[in-house]
Design a protein around this motif. Structure first.
Motif, PDB file in Angstrom:
ATOM      1  N   ARG A  47     134.154  20.989  76.517  1.00  0.00           N
ATOM      2  CA  ARG A  47     133.978  22.355  76.035  1.00  0.00           C
ATOM      3  C   ARG A  47     133.412  22.250  74.614  1.00  0.00           C
ATOM      4  O   ARG A  47     133.362  21.152  74.050  1.00  0.00           O
TER       5      ARG A  47
ATOM      6  N   ASP B 299     143.837  29.673  84.687  1.00  0.00           N
ATOM      7  CA  ASP B 299     142.629  29.298  85.429  1.00  0.00           C
ATOM      8  C   ASP B 299     142.260  30.382  86.447  1.00  0.00           C
ATOM      9  O   ASP B 299     141.087  30.621  86.727  1.00  0.00           O
TER      10      ASP B 299
ATOM     11  N   ARG C 206     145.486  20.950  93.012  1.00  0.00           N
ATOM     12  CA  ARG C 206     146.305  20.843  91.801  1.00  0.00           C
ATOM     13  C   ARG C 206     147.692  21.441  92.026  1.00  0.00           C
ATOM     14  O   ARG C 206     148.672  20.981  91.440  1.00  0.00           O
TER      15      ARG C 206
ATOM     16  N   ASP D 207     136.705  25.706  85.185  1.00  0.00           N
ATOM     17  CA  ASP D 207     137.854  24.838  85.422  1.00  0.00           C
ATOM     18  C   ASP D 207     137.644  24.045  86.712  1.00  0.00           C
ATOM     19  O   ASP D 207     137.108  24.592  87.678  1.00  0.00           O
TER      20      ASP D 207
ATOM     21  N   LYS E 225     147.653  19.514  85.600  1.00  0.00           N
ATOM     22  CA  LYS E 225     146.297  19.975  85.245  1.00  0.00           C
ATOM     23  C   LYS E 225     146.135  21.463  85.477  1.00  0.00           C
ATOM     24  O   LYS E 225     145.159  22.063  85.031  1.00  0.00           O
TER      25      LYS E 225
HETATM   26 MG    MG Z   1     141.990  23.455  82.489  1.00  0.00          MG
END
Ligand code: MG
Ligand code: AMP
Length: 283
Positions: free
Chosen positions: A129, A203, A189, A73, A198
């Motif tokens: 991904r 994460d 973030r 991430d 985001k």
């Molecule tokens: Mg993400």
């Protein structure tokens, strides 16, 4: 192999990601200004090659290009899509993002949803991904028994070799960041209201398993690197370097593919005469 790709290709034999510096700049521009300059040249090269590949496909060509983006991430998969892939005509590009599988996807073989997104002739496909999640998060979190994920490396090799044989040129980039850089980006973030969308609490669960992920990445890179589906490790702590490196790897690959405009399937002289007659009926 041309110069840039050779510098980023995953080394043969056991892969030790800790030995690759995420702030490294093994080749290319040394600062942001030089990278900006290089990017404008790379952008026009990418754009021209992409248009030619598209035209080749229209003319019956069977080749396409698939860029696979993987990384922890915040490593910059989205940034590469906007700053590198965004340099090409969106009409010829197909972006596919692979999230946690839906119940339907889970009821199929792990490559089922991937096969549906393989770029058609003339197209450039980008995977945000990919099937590699099925040997990354799936391995780290033990989402399937070990014998199942272990068997997937061979399945992936076979799948990619099949794509290559069918005309899909494969380029796989692992965006390599340090845990320190990830912490900064995750903090940004959380702190910047415009970046909060985001952030995903999950994460942190992946971050907490950093060493297990690095191990899983190393295994995937080592077991699934081949000449027809090479893995590149892109130092990604510096965004400008990451973007330049992916752009350069892509441009070199497209140069090597050397797509060609198809010959017209009509007679040019006849069509010219017809057009001029229609345009100036008296002549
Ligand atoms: Mg993400
Ligand atoms: P993002 O790309 O940040 O939107 O997050 C997508 C999430 O989906 C990540 O946490 C991935 O690990 C997860 N994901 C993607 N593919 C798979 C998969 N095959 N199995 C389980 N989780 C997946």
């Amino acid at each position: 192999m041309a110069s840039v790709r050779g510098r980023f290709r995953v080394p043969q034999g056991p892969v030790d990601l800790a030995a690759i510096d995420p702030r490294g700049r093994p080749t290319g521009p040394k600062d942001k200004a030089a990278a900006a300059k290089a990017m404008s040249e790379l952008g026009s090269r990418l754009d021209t090659r992409q248009e030619t590949l598209f035209a080749e496909g229209v003319g019956g060509g069977t080749r396409s290009l698939l860029l696979v983006l993987q990384g922890m991430d915040t490593s910059g998969k989205g940034g590469v899509i906007s700053h590198v892939v965004g340099l090409m005509n969106p009409q010829g590009v197909r972006i596919a993002s692979f999230k946690k599988p839906t119940p339907e996807e889970r009821s199929h073989h792990f490559l089922w949803r991937i096969r549906k997104q393989v770029p058609e002739p003339g197209r450039i496909g980008v995977f945000d991904r990919s099937h590699y999640e099925d040997v990354l998060v799936v391995r780290v979190d033990g989402l399937v028994p070990e014998d199942v994920w272990q068997a997937r490396y061979a399945e992936i090799r076979e799948f990619e070799a099949g794509l290559a044989a069918a005309g899909v040129r494969i380029v796989k980039c692992m965006l390599h960041i340090s845990p320190e850089e990830q912490a900064e980006r995750l903090l940004a973030r959380l702190d910047d209201p415009q970046k909060r969308w985001k952030y995903n609490p999950g994460d942190l669960d992946a971050r907490a398993k950093w060493p297990a992920y690095q191990e899983a990445y190393a295994a995937a890179l080592q077991q699934c690197d081949s000449d027809v589906a090479p893995w590149y490790v892109v130092p990604s702590d510096r965004k400008w370097y990451r973007n330049w490196a992916v752009a350069a790897i892509l441009a070199e690959t497209l140069d090597e593919m050397a797509p060609v405009f198809p010959p017209p399937d009509y007679d040019v002289a006849t069509e010219r005469t017809r057009l001029l007659r229609l345009t100036n009926p008296g002549s």
